[in-house]
Design an enzyme around this catalytic site. Structure first.
Site, PDB file in Angstrom:
ATOM      1  CD  GLU A  23      -2.722  -1.415   0.032  1.00  0.00           C
ATOM      2  OE1 GLU A  23      -3.030  -0.412  -0.649  1.00  0.00           O
ATOM      3  OE2 GLU A  23      -3.068  -2.566  -0.306  1.00  0.00           O
ATOM      4  CB  CYS A  67      -1.354   7.080   2.400  1.00  0.00           C
ATOM      5  SG  CYS A  67      -2.441   6.151   3.464  1.00  0.00           S
TER       6      CYS A  67
HETATM    7  P1  NAD Z   1       9.147   5.247   2.916  1.00  0.00           P
HETATM    8  O1  NAD Z   1       8.846   4.605   1.613  1.00  0.00           O
HETATM    9  O2  NAD Z   1      10.210   6.277   2.974  1.00  0.00           O
HETATM   10  O3  NAD Z   1       9.562   4.123   3.978  1.00  0.00           O
HETATM   11  C1  NAD Z   1       8.729   3.024   4.236  1.00  0.00           C
HETATM   12  C2  NAD Z   1       9.577   1.901   4.796  1.00  0.00           C
HETATM   13  O4  NAD Z   1      10.409   1.393   3.749  1.00  0.00           O
HETATM   14  C3  NAD Z   1      10.510   2.339   5.928  1.00  0.00           C
HETATM   15  O5  NAD Z   1      10.555   1.317   6.913  1.00  0.00           O
HETATM   16  C4  NAD Z   1      11.842   2.464   5.212  1.00  0.00           C
HETATM   17  O6  NAD Z   1      12.949   2.325   6.062  1.00  0.00           O
HETATM   18  C5  NAD Z   1      11.745   1.307   4.231  1.00  0.00           C
HETATM   19  N1  NAD Z   1      12.664   1.383   3.079  1.00  0.00           N
HETATM   20  C6  NAD Z   1      13.025   2.472   2.374  1.00  0.00           C
HETATM   21  N2  NAD Z   1      13.856   2.109   1.364  1.00  0.00           N
HETATM   22  C7  NAD Z   1      14.006   0.765   1.454  1.00  0.00           C
HETATM   23  C8  NAD Z   1      14.741  -0.202   0.698  1.00  0.00           C
HETATM   24  N3  NAD Z   1      15.466   0.151  -0.365  1.00  0.00           N
HETATM   25  N4  NAD Z   1      14.665  -1.506   1.069  1.00  0.00           N
HETATM   26  C9  NAD Z   1      13.907  -1.886   2.132  1.00  0.00           C
HETATM   27  N5  NAD Z   1      13.195  -1.007   2.878  1.00  0.00           N
HETATM   28  C10 NAD Z   1      13.242   0.302   2.538  1.00  0.00           C
HETATM   29  O7  NAD Z   1       7.761   5.824   3.496  1.00  0.00           O
HETATM   30  P2  NAD Z   1       7.470   6.672   4.809  1.00  0.00           P
HETATM   31  O8  NAD Z   1       8.030   8.049   4.636  1.00  0.00           O
HETATM   32  O9  NAD Z   1       7.831   5.914   6.036  1.00  0.00           O
HETATM   33  O10 NAD Z   1       5.876   6.742   4.752  1.00  0.00           O
HETATM   34  C11 NAD Z   1       5.207   7.646   3.920  1.00  0.00           C
HETATM   35  C12 NAD Z   1       4.749   6.972   2.644  1.00  0.00           C
HETATM   36  O11 NAD Z   1       3.935   5.850   2.954  1.00  0.00           O
HETATM   37  C13 NAD Z   1       3.889   7.891   1.809  1.00  0.00           C
HETATM   38  O12 NAD Z   1       4.212   7.735   0.449  1.00  0.00           O
HETATM   39  C14 NAD Z   1       2.475   7.401   2.093  1.00  0.00           C
HETATM   40  O13 NAD Z   1       1.549   7.691   1.074  1.00  0.00           O
HETATM   41  C15 NAD Z   1       2.701   5.927   2.257  1.00  0.00           C
HETATM   42  N6  NAD Z   1       1.645   5.302   3.049  1.00  0.00           N
HETATM   43  C16 NAD Z   1       0.695   4.596   2.382  1.00  0.00           C
HETATM   44  C17 NAD Z   1      -0.351   4.008   3.084  1.00  0.00           C
HETATM   45  C18 NAD Z   1      -1.424   3.239   2.364  1.00  0.00           C
HETATM   46  O14 NAD Z   1      -2.184   2.521   3.018  1.00  0.00           O
HETATM   47  N7  NAD Z   1      -1.531   3.363   1.060  1.00  0.00           N
HETATM   48  C19 NAD Z   1      -0.408   4.147   4.470  1.00  0.00           C
HETATM   49  C20 NAD Z   1       0.601   4.865   5.122  1.00  0.00           C
HETATM   50  C21 NAD Z   1       1.631   5.441   4.401  1.00  0.00           C
END
Ligand code: NAD
Length: 545
Positions: free
Chosen positions: A294, A328
């Protein structure tokens, strides 16, 4: 093995407490916040099987609203720790998978009762302190949504197990809902404590073992989640929490033969990268991994000329600015008809002037800080871009102050360009961009629907305000694929587990609907068993005669 089939207690959404002055919950939360704030800095370990692992590579935890204050440190792990987490998970697998599903459900039902009861103030306070949520935003997330996820998931697990195939004469057909063969990797974002807990928990409920990597900026409340799971009796090794660089974890996990599924919530770019990596490694795996993600959104609010001005203003303010727009689902692009925009704008400007900004321990603050320096700089970049753009104007807010915490004023940009940068890209902050359409032109409403549908790569949430039934019907049809969660006369945020299953498609994710049985189905690999009661003893079919 169970000597019966059991009914999970029927799930009911956890009531949202008011925290009004004089209520016991307000006092308990204020005390819990004070205790966490004043205690000496804490040390968060990694949870690898029964081991609590501390390393020399420490990362600092600070409140977003006070970056000079040290809440504690967590240990950064290496690829060696990721391997240990996988080993611990695989070691725990056989006992956990063969435990009756009702026992697994009982662990998470107990966790839900702990969250709603003795841990409520603590998990809310830790979310306020480390993720910068006001008390209401913490309550609807860390206490209520988290408890709801766990209770509804247990109920859906029961329904899934009860779903069985038909049997014909002399044959008994059965369906077993086996956990995936291997381990699940859960990667969670900073913005919802409930999502962080749910992503590993839902896979574990269905009998899987999990390696969980929380976001660096959510580790403080992630530890409270682990504390609750332990208190609820979750055996060691079922959920293993690693804190390390994402790519370091990915490099080990995505090359492991037993990698069986990814449960991800976060940004679209990261998810696409992970999916590609998994695709490239496909030959390494025993099974085709389940990929559930998501991701981002560019969520819209559309007003029809018949809409009520105050209802639109309330939807925009709550939808765009609660939790500083770091949802999000947050409204970030709005399409307003020229005939009522002056009234909407004036009311929104005067209402926004009443919002208090500051730390969450002062309950009078509606707006708190954004999560970290990176986020502050990114949001400020969009605001600065709008300030200097010839086709945009800041009509509310625009101020940013990072002297004590990462504070950004709720900001409204008005643009004459329907494809202006901030109408298209996810900002993830308190910035709403408004495009005003000429509703006196012919087919204006229909044209704006096409514009909304084609402007962004995302399709997560969207809302339409109107008092004209035909326009609501038209919008529902034309925007069928523009949002996975579509709202009529309501803000596009605040989905409730069991009521509005949540998720989007297109660039916004695989739309596996967290908080519904659809998500649970991704964490099982069914086995069909056909048993013939009296087997035939002659190969000849009657037609051969
Ligand atoms: P992010 O993508 O920066 O990080 C999410 C997770 O991924 C973190 O734990 C991060 O450390 C990890 N990560 C980053 N790069 C990685 C890699 N190369 N390999 C493995 N893990 C990696 O997101 P964020 O800033 O924590 O959250 C905000 C984002 O999440 C926004 O884009 C938001 O829209 C989305 N979001 C979506 C929903 C939904 O239900 N659609 C809900 C909440 C947040």
């Amino acid at each position: 093995m169970a000597h019966g089939t059991f009914n999970v207690p029927y799930p009911v959404n956890e009531p949202v407490l008011s925290y009004a002055p004089g209520t016991p919950e307000r006092k308990a939360l204020q005390n819990a916040y004070k205790t966490l704030y004043e205690q000496p800095p804490i040390e968060v370990p990694m949870y690898l099987g029964a081991n609590r692992v501390i390393t020399d590579d420490k990362r600092i935890m600070t409140p977003p609203h006070e970056h000079g204050k040290v809440l504690g440190h967590f240990s950064y792990g290496t690829s060696e720790h990721v391997k240990q987490a996988i080993e611990a998970a695989l070691e725990a697998k056989s006992a956990w998978a063969s435990l009756g599903w009702e026992h697994r459900a009982a662990v998470f039902l107990k966790a839900a009762d702990l969250i709603a009861g003795p841990f409520r103030a603590k998990i809310n306070a830790s979310t306020m302190l480390s993720q910068g949520k006001n008390c209401f935003q913490a309550e609807i997330d860390a206490a209520c949504e988290f408890a709801d996820f766990l209770r509804f998931n247990a109920f859906y697990a029961q329904q899934i197990h009860q779903e069985q195939p038909e049997s014909s004469d002399g044959i008994w057909n059965r369906l077993e809902y086996r956990p995936l063969e291997g381990f699940v990797f859960a990667i969670t974002p900073f913005n919802f404590t409930a999502i962080s807990g749910n992503l590993p928990a839902v896979a574990a409920l269905m009998g899987n073992v999990v390696v969980w990597k929380p976001s660096d900026t959510q580790v403080y409340s992630a530890q409270v989640i682990m504390e609750i799971f332990q208190e609820a009796g979750l055996p060691d090794g079922v959920i293993n929490m690693i804190t390390c660089d994402g790519p370091v974890a990915g490099d080990v996990v995505f090359k492991h033969r037993d990698f069986a599924g990814l449960h991800f919530t976060g940004s679209t770019g990261v998810f696409r990268h992970l999916w590609k990596t998994i695709g490239e490694n496909l030959e390494l795996y025993r099974s085709y991994p389940r990929i559930v993600g998501e991701t981002g959104g560019k969520d819209f609010v559309l007003a029809h000329p018949s809409a009520n001005v105050s209802e639109v203003v309330t939807g925009l303010i709550r939808g765009a600015f609660e939790y500083q727009g770091q949802k999000c689902s947050a409204a970030s692009r709005a399409y307003m008809p020229a005939s009522i925009w002056p009234a909407i704008k004036a009311e929104m400007q005067s209402e926004l002037a009443t919002l208090n900004i500051g730390p969450p321990n002062d309950f009078g603050n509606f707006i708190n800080a954004v999560i970290d320096r990176r986020s502050f700089d990114k949001i400020k970049g969009y605001i600065d871009f709008a300030k200097s753009a010839p086709d945009a104007e800041i009509v509310a807010g625009g101020g940013c102050d990072d002297s004590v915490g990462y504070f950004v004023e709720p900001t409204v940009i008005e643009t004459t360009n329907a494809h202006f940068k901030s109408m298209v890209e996810e900002i993830f902050g308190p910035v709403l961009t408004v495009y005003v359409y000429d509703d006196s032109a012919s087919n204006a409403f229909e044209k704006v629907l096409d514009l909304i549908d084609s402007t962004s790569e995302y399709a997560l949430t969207g809302a339409v305000f109107s008092n004209d039934r035909y326009s609501l019907d038209l919008a529902s049809k034309k925007l069928e694929y523009a949002a996975g969660n579509f709202y009529l006369n309501d803000k596009p945020t605040g989905a409730v587990v069991g009521q509005q299953p949540f998720g989007g498609a297109r660039g916004s994710g695989t739309n596996d609907k967290a908080g519904s049985y659809l998500n649970l189905l991704r964490w099982v690999s069914p086995r069909t068993i056909k048993e013939t009661l009296v087997s035939p003893r002659d190969y000849r079919y009657p037609f051969l005669g």
